[in-house]
Motif scaffolding. Structure first.
Motif, PDB file in Angstrom:
ATOM      1  N   PRO A  63     -31.148 -82.077  15.685  1.00 42.26           N
ATOM      2  CA  PRO A  63     -30.988 -81.269  14.397  1.00 42.26           C
ATOM      3  C   PRO A  63     -29.779 -80.480  13.920  1.00 42.26           C
ATOM      4  N   SER A  64     -29.028 -80.089  15.301  1.00 41.05           N
ATOM      5  CA  SER A  64     -27.760 -79.321  14.958  1.00 41.05           C
ATOM      6  C   SER A  64     -26.840 -80.150  14.868  1.00 41.05           C
ATOM      7  N   SER A  65     -26.816 -81.590  14.798  1.00 41.77           N
ATOM      8  CA  SER A  65     -25.767 -82.681  14.520  1.00 41.77           C
ATOM      9  C   SER A  65     -25.316 -82.283  13.092  1.00 41.77           C
ATOM     10  N   ASN A  66     -24.057 -82.556  12.889  1.00 42.91           N
ATOM     11  CA  ASN A  66     -23.482 -82.363  11.452  1.00 42.91           C
ATOM     12  C   ASN A  66     -23.265 -83.946  10.859  1.00 42.91           C
ATOM     13  N   ALA A  67     -22.735 -83.941   9.676  1.00 41.32           N
ATOM     14  CA  ALA A  67     -22.553 -85.154   8.906  1.00 41.32           C
ATOM     15  C   ALA A  67     -21.412 -86.103   9.555  1.00 41.32           C
ATOM     16  N   ASP A  68     -20.517 -85.226  10.273  1.00 38.80           N
ATOM     17  CA  ASP A  68     -19.399 -85.840  10.772  1.00 38.80           C
ATOM     18  C   ASP A  68     -19.950 -86.637  12.140  1.00 38.80           C
ATOM     19  N   ASP A  69     -20.764 -86.160  12.669  1.00 35.55           N
ATOM     20  CA  ASP A  69     -21.229 -86.798  14.023  1.00 35.55           C
ATOM     21  C   ASP A  69     -22.080 -88.092  13.500  1.00 35.55           C
ATOM     22  N   VAL A  70     -22.740 -87.753  12.723  1.00 37.73           N
ATOM     23  CA  VAL A  70     -23.649 -89.005  12.331  1.00 37.73           C
ATOM     24  C   VAL A  70     -22.714 -90.168  11.763  1.00 37.73           C
ATOM     25  N   ASP A 130     -26.680-102.511  18.049  1.00 40.87           N
ATOM     26  CA  ASP A 130     -27.810-102.759  17.452  1.00 40.87           C
ATOM     27  C   ASP A 130     -28.689-101.223  17.722  1.00 40.87           C
ATOM     28  N   HIS A 131     -28.706-100.945  18.863  1.00 38.01           N
ATOM     29  CA  HIS A 131     -29.569 -99.872  19.629  1.00 38.01           C
ATOM     30  C   HIS A 131     -28.910 -98.514  19.110  1.00 38.01           C
ATOM     31  N   ASP A 132     -27.691 -98.400  19.032  1.00 45.61           N
ATOM     32  CA  ASP A 132     -27.382 -96.984  18.107  1.00 45.61           C
ATOM     33  C   ASP A 132     -27.404 -97.137  16.684  1.00 45.61           C
ATOM     34  N   LEU A 133     -27.403 -98.226  16.337  1.00 43.44           N
ATOM     35  CA  LEU A 133     -27.682 -98.186  14.768  1.00 43.44           C
ATOM     36  C   LEU A 133     -29.016 -97.859  14.374  1.00 43.44           C
ATOM     37  N   ARG A 134     -30.087 -98.391  15.331  1.00 39.99           N
ATOM     38  CA  ARG A 134     -31.418 -98.048  14.925  1.00 39.99           C
ATOM     39  C   ARG A 134     -31.757 -96.759  15.474  1.00 39.99           C
ATOM     40  N   ILE A 135     -30.903 -95.965  16.452  1.00 36.36           N
ATOM     41  CA  ILE A 135     -31.169 -94.696  16.625  1.00 36.36           C
ATOM     42  C   ILE A 135     -30.751 -93.757  15.691  1.00 36.36           C
ATOM     43  N   VAL A 136     -29.568 -94.041  15.086  1.00 37.95           N
ATOM     44  CA  VAL A 136     -29.268 -93.335  13.829  1.00 37.95           C
ATOM     45  C   VAL A 136     -30.396 -93.538  12.784  1.00 37.95           C
ATOM     46  N   LYS A 137     -30.807 -94.616  12.532  1.00 36.30           N
ATOM     47  CA  LYS A 137     -31.764 -94.930  11.050  1.00 36.30           C
ATOM     48  C   LYS A 137     -33.076 -94.174  11.673  1.00 36.30           C
ATOM     49  N   ASN A 138     -33.419 -94.122  12.862  1.00 31.04           N
ATOM     50  CA  ASN A 138     -34.639 -93.219  13.021  1.00 31.04           C
ATOM     51  C   ASN A 138     -34.221 -91.673  13.007  1.00 31.04           C
ATOM     52  N   PHE A 139     -33.172 -91.082  13.280  1.00 29.86           N
ATOM     53  CA  PHE A 139     -32.843 -89.905  13.161  1.00 29.86           C
ATOM     54  C   PHE A 139     -32.839 -89.511  11.811  1.00 29.86           C
ATOM     55  N   LEU A 140     -32.047 -90.349  11.075  1.00 27.94           N
ATOM     56  CA  LEU A 140     -31.947 -89.890   9.543  1.00 27.94           C
ATOM     57  C   LEU A 140     -33.305 -89.945   8.748  1.00 27.94           C
ATOM     58  N   VAL A 141     -34.222 -91.079   9.179  1.00 27.00           N
ATOM     59  CA  VAL A 141     -35.413 -91.264   8.432  1.00 27.00           C
ATOM     60  C   VAL A 141     -36.446 -90.248   9.049  1.00 27.00           C
ATOM     61  N   ASN A 142     -36.549 -90.365  10.151  1.00 23.66           N
ATOM     62  CA  ASN A 142     -37.685 -89.383  10.773  1.00 23.66           C
ATOM     63  C   ASN A 142     -37.578 -88.313  11.109  1.00 23.66           C
ATOM     64  N   GLU A 143     -36.148 -87.643  11.634  1.00 21.28           N
ATOM     65  CA  GLU A 143     -36.162 -86.300  12.349  1.00 21.28           C
ATOM     66  C   GLU A 143     -35.636 -85.405  11.073  1.00 21.28           C
ATOM     67  N   VAL A 144     -34.667 -85.423  10.260  1.00 21.39           N
ATOM     68  CA  VAL A 144     -34.080 -84.811   9.354  1.00 21.39           C
ATOM     69  C   VAL A 144     -34.782 -84.724   7.941  1.00 21.39           C
ATOM     70  N   ALA A 159     -26.617 -94.492   2.576  1.00 22.53           N
ATOM     71  CA  ALA A 159     -25.761 -95.260   2.092  1.00 22.53           C
ATOM     72  C   ALA A 159     -24.827 -95.971   3.170  1.00 22.53           C
ATOM     73  N   ARG A 160     -24.225 -95.291   3.988  1.00 20.42           N
ATOM     74  CA  ARG A 160     -23.258 -95.710   4.923  1.00 20.42           C
ATOM     75  C   ARG A 160     -23.909 -96.407   5.974  1.00 20.42           C
ATOM     76  N   LEU A 161     -25.151 -95.957   6.454  1.00 22.76           N
ATOM     77  CA  LEU A 161     -25.850 -96.730   7.219  1.00 22.76           C
ATOM     78  C   LEU A 161     -26.220 -97.949   6.782  1.00 22.76           C
ATOM     79  N   ALA A 162     -26.455 -98.137   5.583  1.00 23.87           N
ATOM     80  CA  ALA A 162     -27.140 -99.226   5.026  1.00 23.87           C
ATOM     81  C   ALA A 162     -25.910-100.499   4.953  1.00 23.87           C
TER      82      ALA A 162
END
Length: 570
Positions: free
Chosen positions: A106-113, A126-140, A154-157
């Protein structure tokens, strides 16, 4: 005597005290008892506390005598015991393969993502892409990274579509649409549309186009910066649809996209956007349309729906041309060279006629260039066909002495068939037509009798030639119409059939600009235009369109072809 006996008894008692019991110890509990002789005798009992303390002291003394390896062993045992007693932290949920950004918190910033998304896309992780998706959708939540969560989605899409991870793309697109509609940027929507086209998902691409890049309803605010950007991205997205489908050999959807561009063009002009601001990829669209049209002529490409095939133009490039004419033009040489090469694949001089009997068969549409001598007819014919010497040009007025027929997109060897009667195999292309270069009037140094024959021939041709579709009347843009031009206007107004389009073309417009003309532009004086409009109205052709051209700067090529296509579509 008695006292001496008592001392002897006491001495015997002291001698027989058991080992480990101390008399009169400071730690002993004293009790008194009276003997039979009346002497008070103290009795002592060793306390348990004293014994325990002495034992503890002995143990402490033994610890200080441990060897160094033993002490180290004890220390290790204590540390291990302490470690086992502490609660182990849970493993991070959003651990990445990247060494730079190893996990998302949760302390990560937009540049990290953003770095994590780019790395996953570049490495096809694909693993990292799904991790980023779960982070943006479920965590924050929606306010993550100061409200830039929607842009990150949008960038993830886009990255997911690039990797064909359609399930990830669909999920993040839905979340973005549900929670970030008010902050969606047109540029992001256009990028998603291009990604959907890449995986051939035209349905969702059109849905986003109509939902997120819809034309604003309020025409009064079209010139705002937000609406300009929206219209710019909409035009770019539709251009991507047209280009991709042309190159993929699917003309139906490409023609539909060109129709959408044709409807959007006037709105683009109204909001004040320039050709430089829009930067439309016309050259690429034309190249795709030309390639698709070549396959269609060869029989290797056909529309998916047979009914749509009936509504397609004779040349797919004409759809692009129609859209181009509605947009602001930058008169780019590369674009119009591609256009001319796509529309004019072969040009042949067929014959020179001096009467109706010498004209070729009326089996296709025809375009006529007429005007007084030295107005630039031959130069304009060469310009629109992108040929240097199709029509002969000369500094001497009146060099053209006959009605010269040029065949466009006819079968190879067609001139031999016309001139010598040879049989040539093959068929003309569906977009074939004739260009007719008529002799000039006025300054031509020819006998009056011949001039009258030309006039009679022209009158008969205009009245009786059934395949005539367009009449280009060329007038010098520097001086405006003269007596010969008035005569032509009157002749056309009286004899022109209803199905023929009469167009006034002002030539040499570049001559009215002082200094070097680096912008390929031209202009005409207001008094010249006023004189022209009055003359056209008096001779019954007041509704005729007026085009500004220059064979030197190639100005007006698109406008000329907009009417020449009428002959190709016969």
């Amino acid at each position: 005597m008695i006292f001496s006996a008592s001392l002897s008894v006491l001495a015997l008692l002291l001698v027989h005290v058991p080992h480990g019991v101390q008399s009169f110890s400071p730690h002993a509990c004293s009790h008194q008892r009276r003997t039979a002789s009346g002497v008070i005798m103290p009795t002592t009992t060793t306390s348990l506390h004293a014994t325990t303390e002495d034992t503890s002291t002995t143990t402490s003394t033994q610890k200080t005598k441990l060897s160094r390896p033993e002490r180290k062993k004890l220390e290790r045992e204590k540390k291990q015991k302490k470690k086992n007693g502490k609660k182990q932290p849970e493993q991070a949920k959003y651990t990445l393969h990247s060494n730079n950004i190893s996990e998302l918190t949760p302390s990560s910033n937009a540049d990290d993502v953003m770095k994590a998304i780019k790395r996953a896309q570049n490495r096809h992780d694909d693993h990292d892409l799904r991790i980023v998706k779960n982070f943006l959708v479920n965590e924050v939540d929606d306010h993550f990274a100061y409200g830039f969560r929607g842009s990150l989605l949008a960038r993830l899409a886009v990255g997911a579509l690039h990797m064909n991870s359609n399930d990830i793309a669909r999920d993040v697109i839905d979340v973005r649409k549900e929670y970030h509609r008010d902050s969606m940027l047109p540029m992001e929507s256009a990028a998603i549309i291009r990604g959907l086209l890449r995986i051939h998902n035209v349905t969702d691409a059109l849905d986003i186009l109509d939902d997120e890049l819809a034309v604003p309803d309020d025409e009064e605010t079209l010139d705002s910066s937000e609406n300009k950007e929206l219209l710019k991205q909409r035009a770019s997205s539709i251009a991507s649809i047209a280009s991709r489908h042309f190159f993929e050999g699917e003309p139906s959807m490409a023609v539909r996209a060109c129709t959408m561009l044709t409807e959007l063009g006037p709105i683009i002009r109204k909001c004040g956007l320039t050709a430089e601001e829009i930067n439309m990829p016309w050259t690429r669209i034309i190249q795709g349309a030309s390639e698709c049209e070549s396959g269609r002529r060869a029989g290797t490409i056909s529309p998916c729906d047979p009914e749509i095939a009936l509504n397609l133009p004779c040349n797919l490039v004409y759809c692009v041309l129609k859209a181009m004419t509605t947009f602001p033009s930058d008169n780019d040489d590369r674009t119009y060279e591609a256009l001319s090469n796509a529309l004019v694949r072969r040009t042949l001089f067929i014959t020179g006629a001096v009467s109706m009997e010498g004209c070729p068969d009326a089996d296709r549409g025809e375009v006529v260039f007429m005007g007084r001598s030295n107005v630039g007819k031959s130069s304009l014919v060469n310009m629109v066909t992108n040929r240097k010497s199709l029509a002969y040009t000369s500094k001497r007025p009146g060099k053209t002495q006959q009605f010269n027929y040029f065949a466009v997109n006819d079968k190879p060897g067609r001139e031999k068939e016309v001139r010598y009667g040879d049989e040539v195999r093959g068929e003309k292309d569906p977009d074939a037509f004739y260009i007719l270069d008529v002799p000039g009037f006025g300054f031509a140094k020819v006998p009056e009798k011949q001039r009258q024959e030309w006039s009679d021939f022209l009158s008969e041709y205009i009245e009786t030639r059934k395949t005539l579709r367009v009449i280009f009347h060329l007038i010098d843009g520097r001086h405006g119409p003269i007596d010969e031009d008035f005569n032509i206007m009157k002749q056309v107004g009286e004899q022109k059939p209803k199905g023929v389009q009469y167009v006034i073309v002002l030539t040499k417009a570049d001559k009215n600009i002082k200094g070097p003309n680096t912008t390929n532009s031209g202009k005409v004086q207001k008094k010249v235009l006023d004189k022209l409009r009055i003359a056209a109205k008096e001779n019954g052709v007041g509704t005729a369109p007026i085009l500004l051209t220059s064979a030197e700067t190639k100005l007006g090529r698109d406008d000329m072809w907009r009417y020449m296509r009428l002959a190709a579509e016969v």
